[in-house]
Design a protein around this motif. Structure first.
Motif, PDB file in Angstrom:
ATOM      1  N   TYR A  55       0.821  -1.206   0.000  1.00 24.18           N
ATOM      2  CA  TYR A  55       0.000   0.000   0.000  1.00 24.18           C
ATOM      3  C   TYR A  55       0.860   1.263   0.000  1.00 24.18           C
ATOM      4  O   TYR A  55       1.800   1.392   0.787  1.00 24.18           O
ATOM      5  N   THR A  56       0.536   2.176  -0.891  1.00 24.68           N
ATOM      6  CA  THR A  56       1.158   3.507  -0.907  1.00 24.68           C
ATOM      7  C   THR A  56       0.072   4.523  -0.558  1.00 24.68           C
ATOM      8  O   THR A  56      -1.104   4.303  -0.853  1.00 24.68           O
ATOM      9  N   GLU A  92      -4.766   4.894   6.845  1.00 23.21           N
ATOM     10  CA  GLU A  92      -5.724   5.143   5.777  1.00 23.21           C
ATOM     11  C   GLU A  92      -6.849   6.027   6.279  1.00 23.21           C
ATOM     12  O   GLU A  92      -7.277   5.923   7.428  1.00 23.21           O
ATOM     13  N   ASP A 152      -5.016  10.070   3.282  1.00 24.40           N
ATOM     14  CA  ASP A 152      -4.327   9.216   4.254  1.00 24.40           C
ATOM     15  C   ASP A 152      -3.347  10.078   5.062  1.00 24.40           C
ATOM     16  O   ASP A 152      -2.807  11.063   4.568  1.00 24.40           O
ATOM     17  N   LYS A 183      -2.654   7.410  -0.308  1.00 17.41           N
ATOM     18  CA  LYS A 183      -3.587   8.034  -1.240  1.00 17.41           C
ATOM     19  C   LYS A 183      -4.124   9.320  -0.612  1.00 17.41           C
ATOM     20  O   LYS A 183      -3.883   9.601   0.547  1.00 17.41           O
ATOM     21  N   LYS A 218       6.190   3.069   0.671  1.00 15.71           N
ATOM     22  CA  LYS A 218       5.424   2.138   1.504  1.00 15.71           C
ATOM     23  C   LYS A 218       5.945   2.251   2.932  1.00 15.71           C
ATOM     24  O   LYS A 218       7.047   2.758   3.156  1.00 15.71           O
TER      25      LYS A 218
END
Length: 188
Positions: free
Chosen positions: A87-88, A180, A93, A90, A139
């Motif tokens: 997950y990077t 997130e 976040d 977005k 990440k």
């Protein structure tokens, strides 16, 4: 007779003084030459900075640099090898990260630990352009070294502290945590 004379003078003033206003012509006309000169200066500055950066990259045989589509270069100091860690960050976040900044000559501007750990909501808060885009490539747990030309760093104004006008920088960034955004749409 005096009364008639004053009336005639007053009538003359009213007749000749009540003409519509005339548009004034500009004293000088600006042909846009200042803007054109500024564009040329900025193009030269970008070309000079990119030449310096590419020279640094060429001399560095240890690291594998990646060219970003956003106008900067970077390499991984520590890359995530965990197959579950994909997950990077977005939009929205919150990321927790540390970073240090050096000049292109390698001199510390802000040494490691000098800047406090930051929490940043992606694209919702102020952060210089290159770092804002760079964080989106990372990440959790990764350490990345970015080389930003001045227009991707602090630009013309600098940081009003240690970084002056039009200074390209090297930033080493450690991304500790990605949280997130909780109110994202589940249809994504």
């Amino acid at each position: 007779m005096k009364y008639l004379r004053y009336t005639m003078i007053l009538m003359g003033i009213l007749v000749f003084g009540c003409k519509p206003p005339e548009a004034r012509k500009p004293v000088t006309q600006n042909s846009g030459s200042f803007i054109n000169e500024s564009i040329q200066r900025n193009k030269q500055l970008v070309a000079q900075e990119e030449a310096q950066i590419l020279e640094i990259i060429e001399r560095d045989s240890i690291n594998d640099y990646i060219t970003s589509e956003n106008g900067f270069w970077y390499y991984y100091t520590k890359r995530s090898t965990d197959s579950l860690n994909t997950y990077t960050p977005k939009f929205g976040d919150v990321v927790e990260f540390d970073y240090s900044i050096k000049s292109l000559a390698g001199q510390d501007i802000y040494a490691e630990g000098e800047l406090a750990t930051k929490n940043y909501a992606i694209d919702k808060e102020e952060l210089f352009g290159g770092l804002r885009e760079g964080l989106k490539l990372m990440k959790e747990g990764e350490v990345v070294t970015f080389i930003f030309p001045s227009h991707k760093a602090f630009g013309y104004y600098g940081d009003k502290n240690k970084i002056g006008t039009n200074i390209p920088i090297i930033a080493k960034v450690t991304l500790h945590l990605i949280t997130e955004e909780t109110n994202k749409n589940n249809n994504d």
